[in-house]
Design a protein around this motif. Structure first.
Motif, short mmCIF file in Angstrom:
data_model
loop_
_atom_site.label_atom_id
_atom_site.label_comp_id
_atom_site.label_asym_id
_atom_site.label_seq_id
_atom_site.Cartn_x
_atom_site.Cartn_y
_atom_site.Cartn_z
N GLY A 45 0.81 -1.21 0.00
CA GLY A 45 0.00 0.00 0.00
C GLY A 45 0.84 1.26 0.00
O GLY A 45 0.53 2.23 -0.71
N SER A 49 -0.36 2.90 -3.36
CA SER A 49 -1.53 3.75 -3.13
C SER A 49 -1.64 4.09 -1.66
O SER A 49 -2.52 3.58 -0.96
CB SER A 49 -2.80 3.05 -3.63
N GLY A 51 -2.62 5.31 1.90
CA GLY A 51 -3.88 5.80 2.48
C GLY A 51 -5.12 5.21 1.85
O GLY A 51 -6.24 5.49 2.30
N GLU A 52 -5.00 4.42 0.82
CA GLU A 52 -6.17 3.84 0.16
C GLU A 52 -6.02 2.31 0.13
O GLU A 52 -4.93 1.78 0.02
CB GLU A 52 -6.31 4.36 -1.26
N SER A 53 -7.17 1.65 0.24
CA SER A 53 -7.16 0.20 0.18
C SER A 53 -7.00 -0.28 -1.25
O SER A 53 -7.56 0.30 -2.18
CB SER A 53 -8.47 -0.35 0.76
N LEU A 54 -6.21 -1.31 -1.41
CA LEU A 54 -6.02 -1.90 -2.75
C LEU A 54 -7.02 -3.01 -3.03
O LEU A 54 -7.10 -3.50 -4.16
CB LEU A 54 -4.60 -2.46 -2.88
N GLN A 57 -9.20 -4.22 -6.44
CA GLN A 57 -8.56 -3.81 -7.69
C GLN A 57 -7.71 -4.95 -8.24
O GLN A 57 -7.26 -5.82 -7.50
CB GLN A 57 -7.70 -2.57 -7.47
#
Length: 585
Positions: A45, A49, A51-54, A57
């Motif tokens: 992460g 990306s 701070g954002e969940s992967l 995706q």
């Protein structure tokens, strides 16, 4: 109740797996069978990306576009076979791409469905090291341009593409005019700096699809792909010539050099890499000979021999590739003791189905088509290495005599080739005798004088071959650092019966004695000639009477037999007046 315990067990297993993913410290992904991310490690992460969940995706979306097909293929193969897979790919990160070794393993998930564990190990440092090594292997260290190895690949690719499309391409051979004088006068650091700037200027004149390579010293080769007309070639060449005529400001010096360019076009001027390079080189030398700072396009009719020799020229290029050229060694013996003092290396061509081709046929042709530089460099290096092997057998120092052609002598890289030959063999300069003709000295006396002094500074000795048959100017014996005169066989043939030949030999031998020059008589074929020459002060003898040119293995056998004879004799055995019949075959 059993179901609740199973759910708790599966949940605990999943938590344990994700805990292990975090502990790994790599970019780790839990995927479903289609490559969708179910869970990603904190490290993944942070890289891809923050701070954002992967989750939810696709992993492929975080891979550089060029690598996505191979990731999809590995995921499909691992899911289908259950066997682990591994591939090197580039992950997209916030700042740049990151090379990772992606290892994919299949296992059964909590719901009984197949899942994948993908571990991305950072190999950016390893990839960078490998890339540097690849670059070093294919690029010139001084200028950063492609080297001869990469140039060869580019030419082969251009040939293959041209054969598919029917569109030809051009090969340009470039040589800097006046570079050697700069290098000799101001030293290699200034010369190297000049080469770097010159390379940069030349590269700026070329298209993105073109290749500019440095192939050695101040020699460059350009490959211009695509159907290119003579007018287009001349436009590009004029740009190159013009940019090189501007002054160079190098380390406080204002320098002026130019460039001469030779061009060969595929397939009109050659259908192979060797032919194209040789013909471009031939055209480049013609440009130098006819004024320098100009471009000359190869012309079969003007630059080659008559039509009946064309098939032989084609066979020569093939012979270079197939290793058909070889060296024979003819003994050079002391006129009094008959002991072998050295050998002359003589190039031979063993043409399949035709036997030995006379050097009088292929040497002038090689001089004309440019192959002499390649063959001459090979002969010099091979002869120096071979003479060390002969020394080991003989148990004493020997020397090797090698002929230098006019074109080799004009080659700005000749000194480098000579240095490489001595370094490769470990030969001392005094053990190398280079034979040149009188015509070479007189065609460009200033260049000849500078080059000969550079040779003798390395202790290499210089011999005038076929003395008395050329200009016969006594002035150059005083001007140039000559060590040896080789008396042509034409003056030996009728000695001692011809009064005129006897007189000529006596004059040459007396002249050499007064100038402190050594002498080698060529073409000695009988005992009467040998005895006359020895009695009149000729130091060394060469000819069929004392030894025919032989292959290295035959020379080794001869030296071993002489060693055995000396060991068996209570005193050093002299070399027999004539070679054993077996050795002369």
């Amino acid at each position: 109740m059993f179901s609740m315990r199973r759910d708790r067990t599966e949940l605990a297993a999943q938590v344990q797996l994700e805990s292990l993913m975090e502990a790994a410290g790599d970019a780790v992904f839990r995927l479903d069978a289609k490559g969708t991310i179910l869970h990603a490690s904190q490290r993944a992460g942070e890289l891809m990306s923050p701070g954002e969940s992967l989750a939810g995706q696709r992993l492929e979306d975080f891979v550089m576009p060029a690598d996505r097909p191979v990731v999809g293929m590995v995921i499909s193969q691992v899911t289908g076979s259950g066997k682990p897979g591994k591939v090197n790919v580039r992950l997209k990160t916030l700042s740049a791409s990151l090379w990772v070794e992606l290892q994919v393993t299949a296992y059964t998930g909590a719901d009984g469905q197949p899942e994948l564990l993908a571990v991305g190990r950072d190999i950016s440092g390893q990839q960078a090291t490998e890339e540097r090594l690849r670059h070093m292997a294919t690029h010139d260290a001084l200028t950063g341009l492609p080297n001869r190895s990469l140039l060869s690949d580019r030419i082969r690719m251009a040939i293959a593409q041209s054969r598919r499309t029917g569109r030809g391409f051009a090969v340009l051979a470039l040589d800097l005019d006046g570079f050697k004088k700069v290098n000799d006068a101001l030293g290699h650091p200034v010369g190297d700096a000049l080469l770097r700037v010159a390379a940069s200027r030349l590269a700026e004149t070329m298209r993105d699809v073109d290749t500019l390579a440095r192939v050695g010293g101040d020699e460059f080769v350009a490959v211009l792909p695509g159907a290119i007309s003579e007018a287009e070639i001349q436009i590009i060449a004029r740009r190159m010539i013009s940019t090189m005529q501007l002054p160079f400001e190098i380390q406080g010096h204002t320098l002026y050099v130019g460039t001469s360019i030779g061009v060969a076009v595929f397939p009109e001027h050659g259908d192979s890499e060797v032919k194209l390079l040789a013909h471009a080189d031939t055209a480049m030398y013609r440009a130098k000979e006819t004024g320098k700072a100009r471009c000359v396009i190869y012309n079969h009719e003007k630059f080659t021999q008559p039509e009946h020799d064309v098939s032989m020229e084609a066979a020569m290029f093939q012979a270079v590739r197939d290793g058909e050229f070889l060296l024979h060694y003819q003994p050079i013996v002391d006129a009094r003791s008959r002991q072998i003092m050295g050998f002359e290396a003589l190039m031979r061509w063993a043409r399949p189905g035709q036997g030995m081709v006379s050097p009088s046929q292929f040497i002038p042709m090689a001089e004309s088509n440019g192959l002499i530089n390649l063959l001459g460099a090979w002969a010099l290096k091979s002869a120096c290495v071979q003479i060390k092997r002969f020394e080991e057998i003989a148990g004493r120092p020997l020397y090797v005599s090698v002929n230098v052609s006019p074109r080799q002598f004009r080659n700005d890289q000749f000194l480098d080739i000579m240095d490489e030959a001595m370094a490769l063999s470990g030969l001392d300069g005094q053990q190398l005798l280079l034979e040149i003709t009188e015509g070479i000295l007189m065609s460009d006396p200033e260049h000849a004088e500078a080059l000969l002094h550079a040779m003798t500074a390395r202790n290499v000795r210089i011999a005038i071959d076929d003395f008395g048959t050329g200009y016969s100017s006594l002035a150059y014996l005083k001007r140039f650092p000559i060590a040896t005169l080789k008396i042509d066989r034409a003056f030996i043939k009728d000695v001692p019966t011809s009064v005129k030949d006897v007189a000529i030999c006596n004059v040459v031998l007396s002249l050499a004695s007064h100038l402190n020059l050594s002498t080698v008589a060529e073409g000695v074929e009988n005992e009467e000639q040998l005895e006359f020459l020895a009695a009149h002060g000729c130091g060394l003898i060469q000819g069929y009477h004392t030894g025919r040119p032989l292959l290295p293995d035959d020379i080794i056998a001869l030296l071993k037999s002489q060693q055995t004879s000396r060991q068996a004799s209570p005193k050093p055995a002299a070399m027999p007046a004539a070679m054993p019949a077996a050795a002369m075959q």
